[in-house]
Design a protein around this motif. Sequence first.
Motif, mmCIF file in Angstrom:
data_model
loop_
_atom_site.group_PDB
_atom_site.id
_atom_site.type_symbol
_atom_site.label_atom_id
_atom_site.label_comp_id
_atom_site.label_asym_id
_atom_site.label_seq_id
_atom_site.Cartn_x
_atom_site.Cartn_y
_atom_site.Cartn_z
ATOM 1 N N ASP A 1 -8.670 -8.602 9.384
ATOM 2 C CA ASP A 1 -8.501 -9.475 10.547
ATOM 3 C C ASP A 1 -9.773 -9.563 11.396
ATOM 4 O OD1 ASP A 1 -5.869 -9.870 9.766
ATOM 5 O OD2 ASP A 1 -5.095 -8.288 11.075
ATOM 6 N N PHE A 2 -10.797 -8.794 11.024
ATOM 7 C CA PHE A 2 -12.034 -8.735 11.809
ATOM 8 C C PHE A 2 -13.250 -9.092 10.947
ATOM 9 C CE2 PHE A 2 -8.904 -5.860 13.528
ATOM 10 C CZ PHE A 2 -8.882 -6.220 14.870
ATOM 11 N N GLU A 3 -13.044 -9.886 9.914
ATOM 12 C CA GLU A 3 -14.121 -10.230 8.993
ATOM 13 C C GLU A 3 -15.162 -11.103 9.685
ATOM 14 O OE1 GLU A 3 -14.456 -12.453 4.738
ATOM 15 O OE2 GLU A 3 -12.785 -11.062 5.022
ATOM 16 N N MET A 4 -16.424 -10.784 9.426
ATOM 17 C CA MET A 4 -17.554 -11.502 10.038
ATOM 18 C C MET A 4 -18.671 -11.670 9.014
ATOM 19 S SD MET A 4 -17.711 -9.360 13.582
ATOM 20 C CE MET A 4 -17.106 -7.833 12.868
ATOM 21 N N PRO A 5 -19.664 -12.511 9.335
ATOM 22 C CA PRO A 5 -20.832 -12.598 8.449
ATOM 23 C C PRO A 5 -21.509 -11.225 8.351
ATOM 24 C CG PRO A 5 -20.919 -14.290 10.160
ATOM 25 C CD PRO A 5 -19.779 -13.379 10.495
ATOM 26 N N ILE A 6 -22.224 -11.005 7.282
ATOM 27 C CA ILE A 6 -22.942 -9.736 7.124
ATOM 28 C C ILE A 6 -23.974 -9.613 8.234
ATOM 29 C CG2 ILE A 6 -24.509 -8.423 5.637
ATOM 30 C CD1 ILE A 6 -22.994 -9.639 3.252
ATOM 31 N N TYR A 7 -23.979 -8.438 8.875
ATOM 32 C CA TYR A 7 -24.846 -8.211 10.028
ATOM 33 C C TYR A 7 -26.329 -8.255 9.639
ATOM 34 C CZ TYR A 7 -27.359 -6.369 13.894
ATOM 35 O OH TYR A 7 -28.268 -6.264 14.902
ATOM 36 N N VAL B 1 -29.105 -12.748 16.748
ATOM 37 C CA VAL B 1 -29.840 -13.656 17.630
ATOM 38 C C VAL B 1 -29.228 -15.053 17.564
ATOM 39 C CG1 VAL B 1 -32.072 -14.818 17.953
ATOM 40 C CG2 VAL B 1 -31.993 -12.340 17.567
ATOM 41 N N GLN B 2 -28.895 -15.481 16.360
ATOM 42 C CA GLN B 2 -28.337 -16.818 16.156
ATOM 43 C C GLN B 2 -26.906 -16.939 16.683
ATOM 44 O OE1 GLN B 2 -27.656 -17.755 12.036
ATOM 45 N NE2 GLN B 2 -27.629 -19.973 12.421
ATOM 46 N N LEU B 3 -26.050 -15.959 16.388
ATOM 47 C CA LEU B 3 -24.624 -16.062 16.677
ATOM 48 C C LEU B 3 -24.185 -15.338 17.943
ATOM 49 C CD1 LEU B 3 -23.288 -15.240 13.076
ATOM 50 C CD2 LEU B 3 -23.558 -17.517 14.106
ATOM 51 N N GLY B 4 -25.004 -14.415 18.418
ATOM 52 C CA GLY B 4 -24.543 -13.522 19.469
ATOM 53 C C GLY B 4 -23.631 -12.489 18.843
ATOM 54 N N LYS B 5 -22.803 -11.883 19.655
ATOM 55 C CA LYS B 5 -21.866 -10.881 19.147
ATOM 56 C C LYS B 5 -20.530 -11.574 18.886
ATOM 57 C CE LYS B 5 -24.343 -7.183 21.383
ATOM 58 N NZ LYS B 5 -25.516 -7.976 21.712
ATOM 59 N N PRO B 6 -20.086 -11.555 17.631
ATOM 60 C CA PRO B 6 -18.850 -12.271 17.282
ATOM 61 C C PRO B 6 -17.627 -11.731 18.031
ATOM 62 C CG PRO B 6 -20.077 -11.710 15.303
ATOM 63 C CD PRO B 6 -20.728 -10.987 16.448
ATOM 64 N N LYS B 7 -16.702 -12.615 18.295
ATOM 65 C CA LYS B 7 -15.451 -12.262 18.967
ATOM 66 C C LYS B 7 -14.705 -11.168 18.207
ATOM 67 C CE LYS B 7 -11.139 -14.364 20.680
ATOM 68 N NZ LYS B 7 -10.370 -13.165 20.455
ATOM 69 N N GLN B 8 -14.755 -11.182 16.880
ATOM 70 C CA GLN B 8 -14.048 -10.181 16.087
ATOM 71 C C GLN B 8 -14.555 -8.771 16.398
ATOM 72 O OE1 GLN B 8 -15.503 -12.986 14.963
ATOM 73 N NE2 GLN B 8 -14.551 -13.716 13.081
ATOM 74 N N ALA B 9 -15.858 -8.622 16.594
ATOM 75 C CA ALA B 9 -16.419 -7.304 16.924
ATOM 76 C C ALA B 9 -15.927 -6.867 18.299
ATOM 77 C CB ALA B 9 -17.941 -7.345 16.881
ATOM 78 N N GLN B 10 -15.906 -7.786 19.242
ATOM 79 C CA GLN B 10 -15.408 -7.445 20.581
ATOM 80 C C GLN B 10 -13.920 -7.118 20.537
ATOM 81 O OE1 GLN B 10 -17.350 -7.232 23.622
ATOM 82 N NE2 GLN B 10 -15.490 -6.076 24.058
ATOM 83 N N ASP B 11 -13.175 -7.875 19.748
ATOM 84 C CA ASP B 11 -11.737 -7.603 19.618
ATOM 85 C C ASP B 11 -11.483 -6.218 19.031
ATOM 86 O OD1 ASP B 11 -11.217 -10.133 20.636
ATOM 87 O OD2 ASP B 11 -10.684 -11.011 18.692
ATOM 88 N N PHE B 12 -12.268 -5.836 18.020
ATOM 89 C CA PHE B 12 -12.130 -4.508 17.422
ATOM 90 C C PHE B 12 -12.488 -3.426 18.442
ATOM 91 C CE2 PHE B 12 -13.954 -1.022 14.759
ATOM 92 C CZ PHE B 12 -12.797 -0.666 14.100
ATOM 93 N N TYR B 13 -13.567 -3.626 19.153
ATOM 94 C CA TYR B 13 -13.975 -2.680 20.190
ATOM 95 C C TYR B 13 -12.878 -2.543 21.257
ATOM 96 C CZ TYR B 13 -16.840 -0.344 23.690
ATOM 97 O OH TYR B 13 -17.323 0.558 24.607
#
Length: 174
Positions: free
Chosen positions: A39-45, A51-63
């Motif tokens: 449920d927290f899948e994102m592009p490979i870091y 720089v391009q995307l910022g911090k994805p919502k999924q990472a913040q949601d997991f945190y």
Amino acid sequence: MKVLAFAASNSENSINHKLADYTANLIPDADVELLNINDFEMPIYSIQREVQLGKPKQAQDFYDKITEADALIISFAEHNGSYTAAYKNLFDWTSRIDMKVYQDKPVLMLATSPGPGGASSVLGSAVGSATYFAADVKGSLSVPNFFDNFDIVTNQVVSVEIKAALLAMVSKLK
């Protein structure tokens, strides 16, 4: 007590998911939330993607899920002796929000595999690096030969020794 449990695996049939769920439910009167890291899948870091995307919502949601929990139970799958790519990526993105990913929460770290190694290599890495990421590790356990020690029909640990070890560990979360 609110317990966040998850497998550091993106397998749809994860045995580590079963072990995390089983262990979390050993805690009397716990409010257990079982996460699926899919449920927290994102592009490979990479720094360029950050720089391009910022911090994805999924990472913040997991945190935020970690923030809301009183304790964590993580069961690590092992791919070639290390973390799964799915968990490592989620962890890498989340650590860019705060290096103290685990936020000084009490944590139980588990690992299992079908073989005799019980994913002990990845568990050793996770426990060894835990303090750098603000995890208060209350216990760790590698469960070898998962299918010999866990009844997948009843979702129960069948090894008396392993069950006793898990019960001793969860008692340290109170």
